[in-house]
Design a protein around this motif. Structure first.
Motif, PDB file in Angstrom:
ATOM      1  N   UNK A 174     -18.454 -23.818  25.396  1.00  0.00           N
ATOM      2  CA  UNK A 174     -18.030 -22.433  25.185  1.00  0.00           C
ATOM      3  C   UNK A 174     -19.221 -21.549  24.814  1.00  0.00           C
ATOM      4  N   UNK A 175     -20.055 -22.020  23.890  1.00  0.00           N
ATOM      5  CA  UNK A 175     -21.210 -21.235  23.479  1.00  0.00           C
ATOM      6  C   UNK A 175     -22.190 -21.043  24.632  1.00  0.00           C
ATOM      7  N   UNK A 176     -22.425 -22.131  25.402  1.00  0.00           N
ATOM      8  CA  UNK A 176     -23.355 -22.042  26.529  1.00  0.00           C
ATOM      9  C   UNK A 176     -22.842 -21.075  27.589  1.00  0.00           C
ATOM     10  N   UNK A 177     -21.545 -21.164  27.902  1.00  0.00           N
ATOM     11  CA  UNK A 177     -20.961 -20.270  28.900  1.00  0.00           C
ATOM     12  C   UNK A 177     -21.031 -18.824  28.448  1.00  0.00           C
ATOM     13  N   UNK A 178     -20.740 -18.599  27.160  1.00  0.00           N
ATOM     14  CA  UNK A 178     -20.803 -17.236  26.637  1.00  0.00           C
ATOM     15  C   UNK A 178     -22.225 -16.683  26.714  1.00  0.00           C
ATOM     16  N   UNK A 179     -23.210 -17.504  26.370  1.00  0.00           N
ATOM     17  CA  UNK A 179     -24.600 -17.050  26.411  1.00  0.00           C
ATOM     18  C   UNK A 179     -25.035 -16.743  27.843  1.00  0.00           C
ATOM     19  N   UNK A 180     -24.566 -17.550  28.802  1.00  0.00           N
ATOM     20  CA  UNK A 180     -24.894 -17.269  30.203  1.00  0.00           C
ATOM     21  C   UNK A 180     -24.261 -15.957  30.642  1.00  0.00           C
ATOM     22  N   UNK A 181     -23.036 -15.714  30.195  1.00  0.00           N
ATOM     23  CA  UNK A 181     -22.377 -14.450  30.517  1.00  0.00           C
ATOM     24  C   UNK A 181     -23.166 -13.275  29.952  1.00  0.00           C
ATOM     25  N   UNK A 182     -23.637 -13.427  28.708  1.00  0.00           N
ATOM     26  CA  UNK A 182     -24.428 -12.361  28.089  1.00  0.00           C
ATOM     27  C   UNK A 182     -25.724 -12.130  28.849  1.00  0.00           C
ATOM     28  N   UNK A 183     -26.362 -13.207  29.312  1.00  0.00           N
ATOM     29  CA  UNK A 183     -27.604 -13.063  30.078  1.00  0.00           C
ATOM     30  C   UNK A 183     -27.356 -12.344  31.395  1.00  0.00           C
ATOM     31  N   UNK A 184     -26.235 -12.678  32.069  1.00  0.00           N
ATOM     32  CA  UNK A 184     -25.915 -12.015  33.333  1.00  0.00           C
ATOM     33  C   UNK A 184     -25.638 -10.531  33.105  1.00  0.00           C
ATOM     34  N   UNK A 185     -24.909 -10.224  32.028  1.00  0.00           N
ATOM     35  CA  UNK A 185     -24.633  -8.825  31.727  1.00  0.00           C
ATOM     36  C   UNK A 185     -25.918  -8.075  31.397  1.00  0.00           C
TER      37      UNK A 185
END
Length: 309
Positions: A70-81
């Protein structure tokens, strides 16, 4: 003795039950606090992103694989944004720059006419028309690349002879090459048929040939080839021009991107042609790539499309 044993057993069971309940409560409280803290970190990071701070990240809570994912996916989402926001700001800045020059030219000439410094003669009208034409082409290019990337283009696929499309694109560009004194070498092998929209593929090759001409000096050479590679048809445009530094290569297909040497604004163009080419090729199920040995050593663009059998 039986009564004492029964009483001791009852007391032991009661104490064990109480201890178990207290231990379970303590463990539950500990883990619930950790879960709550982790969820709080995610909520806090989400609030920061909502406020425009795209550098917010969530640490690994150490609660197992699911929470780590969950944390990794969220961080990837933040990087994409963050990357998307950076691209958006850069695109708006470049778009404003592209519009500013022709608008300033139009405004300056109209002001000169109003002040009586210039007359509204053919030369003045030509300059104004050129500037409005540049704005019109910019608007058309932006609309085209947006439709292509969103899959909104009307593409009619049909089998065509692969070499014929390349020959037609070369013939259209030949006069411009002759005017600049750049040699256009066309090497077309029998690559069979490819299932494409012939007009869209011609647009891709035309953009690549125009880009190569823009960055190849007089007496240089641009080579257009067509050949079969396994189950692919490969088109290749190679020039002997300025070349591109390695750190610029991954960004050449970005909207408005220009390397300091190979895509300088002095060469003209809106900076969208390669982005349009990439979107059109991908819409056909193919791929486009670019390589260069470095500045001063030319550039090679390759387009691969699935063959038709």
């Amino acid at each position: 003795m039986e009564e004492a044993f029964a009483s001791a057993l009852l007391i032991s069971i009661a104490l064990a039950l109480v201890a178990s309940v207290l231990a379970a409560l303590a463990v539950s409280w500990y883990f619930s606090r950790r879960v709550q803290r982790s969820i709080g970190n995610v909520a806090d990071a989400a609030s920061q992103i909502a406020a425009g701070r795209y550098d917010a990240r969530v640490p690994d809570p150490g609660l197992g694989g699911e929470f780590a994912t969950l944390a990794l996916t969220y961080n990837r989402l933040a990087e994409r944004l963050e990357a998307t926001e950076s691209t958006r700001r850069s695109m708006l800045a470049d778009l404003a720059h592209e519009m500013r020059t022709p608008l300033a030219t139009i405004d300056a000439h109209l002001e000169a006419v109003e002040d009586g410094v210039r007359t509204l003669d053919d030369d003045t009208l030509d300059v104004i028309r050129d500037s409005t034409g540049r704005l019109g082409r910019l608007a058309e290019d932006m609309a085209a690349v947006s439709r292509a990337e969103e899959g909104g283009l009307d593409i009619t696929l049909q089998p065509v002879v692969a070499a014929d499309v390349a020959a037609a694109a070369a013939e259209v560009a030949r006069d411009r090459y002759a005017a600049k004194g750049v040699h256009l070498d066309v090497q077309l092998a029998d690559a069979g048929q490819v299932r494409v929209d012939a007009d869209r593929l011609a647009q891709v090759l035309g953009n690549l040939l125009e880009n190569a001409l823009r960055h190849t000096p007089t007496d240089g050479t641009v080579t257009l080839t067509c050949r079969r590679v396994d189950r692919w048809v490969e088109y290749q445009v190679t020039d002997t021009g300025e070349g591109v530094a390695a750190d610029h290569l991954p960004h050449l297909f970005d909207r408005f991107y220009r390397a300091d040497t190979a895509r300088d604004r002095e060469h003209g163009g809106s900076g969208i042609g390669l982005a349009i080419a990439k979107a059109l090729v991908e819409a056909h199920g193919g791929g486009i790539s670019v390589t260069s040995p470095g500045p001063g050593h030319g550039t090679t663009f390759r387009v691969r499309l699935p063959d038709h059998r």
